[in-house]
Design an enzyme around this catalytic site. Structure first.
Site, mmCIF file in Angstrom:
data_model
loop_
_atom_site.group_PDB
_atom_site.id
_atom_site.type_symbol
_atom_site.label_atom_id
_atom_site.label_comp_id
_atom_site.label_asym_id
_atom_site.label_seq_id
_atom_site.Cartn_x
_atom_site.Cartn_y
_atom_site.Cartn_z
ATOM 1 N N ASP A 1 0.843 -1.385 -0.054
ATOM 2 C CA ASP A 1 0.097 0.031 0.009
ATOM 3 C C ASP A 1 0.845 1.349 -0.051
ATOM 4 O OD1 ASP A 1 -2.222 -1.617 0.676
ATOM 5 O OD2 ASP A 1 -1.367 -2.082 2.550
ATOM 6 N N ASP B 1 -4.542 1.564 3.499
ATOM 7 C CA ASP B 1 -5.094 0.518 4.192
ATOM 8 C C ASP B 1 -5.256 0.398 5.515
ATOM 9 O OD1 ASP B 1 -5.732 -2.266 4.655
ATOM 10 O OD2 ASP B 1 -4.330 -2.966 3.327
ATOM 11 N N LYS C 1 -9.046 1.952 1.855
ATOM 12 C CA LYS C 1 -9.490 0.678 2.504
ATOM 13 C C LYS C 1 -9.638 0.943 3.805
ATOM 14 C CE LYS C 1 -8.124 -3.243 1.324
ATOM 15 N NZ LYS C 1 -7.113 -4.542 0.911
ATOM 16 N N ASP D 1 -1.153 -2.341 -4.375
ATOM 17 C CA ASP D 1 -2.416 -2.674 -3.497
ATOM 18 C C ASP D 1 -3.209 -1.331 -3.275
ATOM 19 O OD1 ASP D 1 -4.167 -4.711 -2.382
ATOM 20 O OD2 ASP D 1 -3.148 -4.531 -0.276
ATOM 21 N N ASP D 2 -3.442 -0.985 -2.189
ATOM 22 C CA ASP D 2 -4.294 0.115 -1.869
ATOM 23 C C ASP D 2 -3.600 1.400 -1.636
ATOM 24 O OD1 ASP D 2 -6.673 -1.595 -1.924
ATOM 25 O OD2 ASP D 2 -5.897 -2.205 -0.132
#
Length: 296
Positions: free
Chosen positions: A185, A213, A243, A209-210
């Protein structure tokens, strides 16, 4: 280069030992007025470093109020550990330059287990795992730090670390190739971080990924004036802009005046967190799955 700035005041009192039958003297007793006070200059060190050995020596010896400045680029061969602590009125200041973590065989680039650090105006890149991690301790301030090219999240807070203020930072191009981009992330505050963590005016772009997070995070996190864009390029990456928790949690995170654009999945995903997530003044566009989901 060292200069000595801090002044410590040392007071030494001399008093005789009273016999068992002697009366206890009052505070006005002249015998208690034989006190000598002296001022002693103690080193508050301002150090500029250009090598890994000099940097680690300065970090290991750091005291409240000290300033450690990196000049140029230092290539690390092992994790830099910030284990000492400043105080609320005299933080330890760590600033400037670039830390290239590509020489580390495994582990994080920089680990902060101490409290009351100012970490500013720095690049941390190419770590074999996360770039900068706050594992324990708290009341740290991170300003204008860029984390990029790391093989897990750029900046992560977890394991009880609390009351960290991350402001005007950038995290991009972090990619965990060993997992197909599943974990890296931009910013992560997850897996049991403590209370009082804040992100303000930060940007997370093109992480595998994000962008942010908060998976497994049991304490509320505030995210204000932040931007997440183009995250999720790893084949196994989720690709959410923000997220905001995980299933089984009930944690009221706050997202204010943030923007999520062109992320692979959702702009803002509660991810099963049933806490009341406040998303005031936040929006975005171009996210692959939509803007908001599972926001209660």
């Amino acid at each position: 280069m060292k200069s000595f700035l801090r002044i410590a005041f040392v007071a030494t009192a001399f008093a005789g030992c009273a016999k068992n039958n002697d009366p206890v003297p009052s505070v006005d007793d002249p015998s208690l007025q034989a006190v000598t006070t002296s001022a002693v200059v103690v080193a508050a060190v301002n150090t500029t470093v250009t090598t890994e050995s000099a940097l680690k020596a300065a970090i290991a010896a750091a005291n409240p109020g000290d300033i450690i400045t990196i000049s140029g680029t230092i290539k690390l061969t092992s994790t830099l550990q910030l284990l000492r602590s400043g105080t609320a009125s005299a933080k330890i200041n760590f600033t400037g330059g670039t830390l290239d973590c590509s020489g580390i065989s495994s582990g994080w680039g920089v680990k902060c287990n101490g409290s009351y650090w100012n970490i500013t105006n720095m690049v941390i890149k190419n770590g074999p795992d996360c770039g900068l991690v706050f594992q324990t301790g708290g009341y740290n301030y991170v300003y204008n730090v860029t984390t990029s090219g790391n093989h897990d999240s750029g900046l992560q807070i977890y394991n009880g670390s609390h009351h960290n203020n991350v402001s005007y930072c950038n995290s991009y191009d972090n990619y965990d190739s060993q997992n197909g981009g599943e974990n890296a992330d931009g910013f992560a505050c997850k897996l049991s971080a403590g209370a009082g963590n804040l992100f303000d005016h930060c940007t997370a772009t093109h992480n595998s990924d994000d962008g942010w997070d908060l998976y497994g995070q049991p304490e509320s996190v505030k995210i204000t004036n932040c931007t997440a864009a183009n995250n999720g390029y790893g084949s196994n990456g989720d690709g959410n802009g923000f997220k905001l928790g995980s299933a089984g949690q009930n944690v009221p995170h706050t997202v204010t005046n943030c923007t999520a654009n062109n992320n692979k999945a959702w702009g803002y995903d509660g991810n099963g967190n049933t806490g009341h997530i406040t998303t005031t003044g936040s929006g975005g566009s171009g996210n692959g799955s939509g803007l908001f989901t599972r926001i209660y």
